[in-house]
Every structure is written in structure tokens, then in C-alpha cells.
Design an enzyme around this catalytic site. Structure first.
Site, PDB file in Angstrom:
ATOM      1  CG  ASP A  27      -1.734   1.194   1.439  1.00 22.01           C
ATOM      2  OD1 ASP A  27      -1.439   2.233   0.800  1.00 22.01           O
ATOM      3  OD2 ASP A  27      -2.685   1.131   2.231  1.00 22.01           O
ATOM      4  CB  VAL A  28       1.938   3.656  -2.672  1.00 18.51           C
ATOM      5  CG1 VAL A  28       2.373   2.625  -3.699  1.00 18.51           C
ATOM      6  CG2 VAL A  28       0.582   4.267  -3.032  1.00 18.51           C
ATOM      7  CG  ASN A  85      -0.561   4.072 -12.469  1.00 13.50           C
ATOM      8  OD1 ASN A  85      -1.166   4.819 -13.224  1.00 13.50           O
ATOM      9  ND2 ASN A  85      -1.082   2.917 -12.037  1.00 13.50           N
ATOM     10  CE1 TYR A 123      -8.197  10.804  -8.961  1.00  9.91           C
ATOM     11  CE2 TYR A 123      -8.757  12.674 -10.352  1.00  9.91           C
ATOM     12  CZ  TYR A 123      -8.169  11.436 -10.186  1.00  9.91           C
ATOM     13  OH  TYR A 123      -7.534  10.832 -11.255  1.00  9.91           O
ATOM     14  CE  LYS A 148      -4.574  11.785  -9.683  1.00 12.03           C
ATOM     15  NZ  LYS A 148      -3.501  10.776  -9.832  1.00 12.03           N
TER      16      LYS A 148
END
Ligand code: BGC
Length: 272
Positions: A70-71, A97, A170, A174
Site C-alpha cells: 500500500d503506497v 501511478n 481528488y 492531483k
């Protein structure tokens, strides 16, 4: 620089693709392997899907293995990098990614939804970039392998610039990825480390299935896309491969938008 023969632009290089068990990540993993890179296929939960990507790479004559992490968790990222260095000896390429959406109207968004998206999409990219850059700096440039000491490509989104109601967590993640990347690029350029991003528009993957799976949804999506087709994972994979190859050696700190014109204010085609 002479034109390299096809399919060897990344020969001898070691790559990690996070979130590589589906969607854009799996297409990128396959594409990098096709150009000669050995690929660590990271996944968070779906081991079967990750092993299928590994099998595809191996069947095509490439080298790959699946690695779970889990990054968003520092200890898991560090353990993953340990496994990769043990197996591959070093790392030349990181594709940041892994990402997800947890959508909600703003006044109903829970702290957990906010936090999970920031944790995976932004903190996850920070943790993986930091671990990669430590390795790139330690090893330095190996001229027979690449002009650069290391390359990072982050998968961002058109929503690093397009506001998106109902997706505030989100877009915040980003937007953060965009300036984090440019700042890292500025800082590590003297070490010959390149850091770029690709900002995809609507790409046909599981994350946005509801936007393309019925004819009605697809037709409505096309109002936002001047080029009048949805993107495919391969539209992204080719660009990512170029960004980590020596062909783009003078490119750093860039966000390459790949969106069929979504960021071109489509409403102005007939208005204004
Ligand atoms: C999102 C998709 C969306 C696309 C274009 C991506 O970053 O993950 O759900 O379709 O942006 O809006």
C-alpha cells in the site's frame, strides 16, 4: 543521438510501476517491458491481477515480478524498495501511478474519504519518489544504461488544473502532485534525475467505468472531448515510455497533458 533499434530503448533498466495490476498501470508495465526494462509490478490488493500482468510480460520475453505494498504506508513502501533492490540490484525508473477516487458532494465528504485519497494519491507518490531518489543519488549516472541517474513519471490527471465538483479530495491530490513534482524536479536536476508527469483525461479504465460503459454516458462524455473518442491505456503508455527514455533527456518538470482536448475549454468551440 542515433535512432535506437525498436524495442530496446530501456534495455538493462529496472523499473517500478505502482498500481500496475490494472488500468493505466498495467499498460505502462507491459510497454516498459517491451522496451527492455525489467519491471516490478506493484499492487495493493489484487495479487491475481498483478500475477497476470507479470505472466504477460514473461510470455512476451520480458522480466517482471509482482510486489505488494500500500503506497500510502511508509513501512510498506520501504519494504517494497528493499525487495526490488535485492532482486534487481538497483532502480532506474519509477512510475508513480497508484491512485484512487472516493467521490462525494463536498458537504457530505467524510474525513476518511478525504484522507484516503490524499494518502494514496499524494503521500503515496511522495513516499515512492523519496525512496527512488535516494537510490538514484546513491548510484548516480551509469552511462551505458542511461544519460540520467534516474527518471520518475507521475501519473497525474487533467484534474491537476480542471476543477471538479464532487471530487474535491481528488482534485486537491492531483493539484498537489503537480507542484510536488515540479518542485522535486527543480531540486534533483543537478543530480541528473528527471521528474515529469503525464496528465491523462478520460481513459477507459475501471476508475471511471460509469463515464463510458453505457451509450448514454459515453455520449455525454464526448461533450467534454473535442477529439470525440475516449482515451485508451496505450495512449498513455507510449508517452510514459518516451518520458523515461533518453529520447526525452532534456525534459524535466513537465506535465504532459494527454486528453483528446479536454483541457481546451470545449464549450468555447461554439460559444464565447
Ligand atoms: C479521473 C477519471 C476521469 C478523468 C477525466 C481522471 O483523472 O480519474 O475518473 O474520467 O480524470 O475527467
Amino acid at each position: 543521438m542515433p535512432t535506437p533499434p525498436r524495442h530496446t530503448r530501456l534495455r538493462g533498466q529496472k523499473a517500478l510501476v505502482t498500481g500496475a495490476s490494472s488500468g493505466i498501470g498495467s499498460a505502462v508495465a507491459l510497454h516498459l517491458a517491451r522496451e527492455g526494462a525489467a519491471v516490478a509490478v506493484n499492487y495493493a490488493g489484487n495479487a491475481t491481477a498483478a500475477e497476470a500482468v507479470v505472466a504477460d510480460i514473461v510470455a512476451a520475453g520480458g522480466e517482471a515480478f509482482a510486489v505488494r505494498a500500500d503506497v500510502s504506508k511508509e513501512d510498506q513502501v520501504e519494504a517494497m524498495f528493499g525487495q526490488i533492490i535485492e532482486r534487481f540490484g538497483t532502480l532506474d525508473i519509477l512510475i508513480n501511478n497508484a491512485g484512487l477516487q472516493q467521490d462525494a458532494p463536498f458537504d457530505q465528504m467524510t474525513l476518511a474519504q478525504w484522507q484516503r485519497v490524499i494518502d494514496v494519491n499524494l503521500t503515496g507518490q511522495f513516499l515512492c519518489a523519496r525512496a527512488a531518489i535516494r537510490e538514484f543519488k546513491r548510484r548516480g549516472v551509469v552511462p551505458e544504461i542511461s544519460c540520467a541517474a534516474g527518471k520518475i513519471v507521475s501519473i497525474s490527471s487533467v484534474h491537476e488544473i480542471i476543477p471538479w465538483a464532487g471530487h474535491v479530495n481528488y482534485t486537491a491530490s492531483k493539484g498537489g502532485v503537480m507542484l510536488m513534482n515540479k518542485s522535486i524536479a527543480q531540486e534533483v536536476s543537478p543530480w541528473r534525475i528527471r521528474v515529469n508527469a503525464v496528465a491523462p483525461g478520460a481513459i477507459r479504465t475501471p476508475i471511471n467505468r460509469s463515464a463510458w460503459e453505457t451509450p448514454e454516458a459515453y455520449e455525454s462524455l464526448m461533450k467534454l472531448i473535442p477529439y470525440k473518442r475516449i482515451g485508451e491505456p496505450l495512449d498513455i503508455a507510449g508517452a510514459v515510455t518516451w518520458l523515461v527514455s533518453d529520447e526525452s533527456d532534456y525534459v524535466t518538470g513537465a506535465s504532459l497533458i494527454i486528453d483528446g482536448g479536454m483541457t481546451l475549454y470545449p464549450g468555447f468551440a461554439e460559444g464565447g
